[in-house]
Design an enzyme around this catalytic site. Sequence first.
Site: not given
Ligand code: THU
Length: 161
Positions: A78, A115
């Site tokens: 994001e 997140c």
């Molecule tokens: N991650 C995202 O790219 N977006 C989210 O909304 C949640 C988590 C990624 C971070 C990391 O590379 C992987 O997902 C596992 O946490």
Amino acid sequence: MISMNKRKIISEITEYTDLEEMAQEDRTLIHKAMNAASTAYAPYSKFRVGAAVLLENNEIISGNNQENAVFPVGLCAERVAVFYAHAKYPDVPIKSIAVSAIHDNNFTDNPVGLCGSCRQVLLESENRFHNDVKIIMFGRNKIIQLSSVKDLLPLHFDLLK
Ligand code: THU
């Protein structure tokens, strides 16, 4: 005298079980997010996330998570998409963002919850442009839609208030 007060904070969400029920613009954005997930760089978590941002000029900017051997250095899909969109078009507000994720070679059954850091970044975008950002979280069993980041981040921090 008791002055303590209990209140509830309510967020409205819309749930879909079928992509066909959604507006064409939103379906297109979801498909872009799904395509972006497939090329994420996530060798450590093996959780590939894709995000697609629709701007008010109708351009779509995609991003995916970029991990690093030093784990905290990596960045979520994001924020890759939002930061790139604002870098490329510094004066154009975001209309909506779609997010999807691939785990074990399948798109997740449940919608991907953004997140906290990504929520904060999207909130800044809403405030900066005075423009609500629609959030679309894709899952194979359910798609969740919210009409503003503020619904995802009640009682948020804001330096300027
Ligand atoms: N991650 C995202 O790219 N977006 C989210 O909304 C949640 C988590 C990624 C971070 C990391 O590379 C992987 O997902 C596992 O946490």
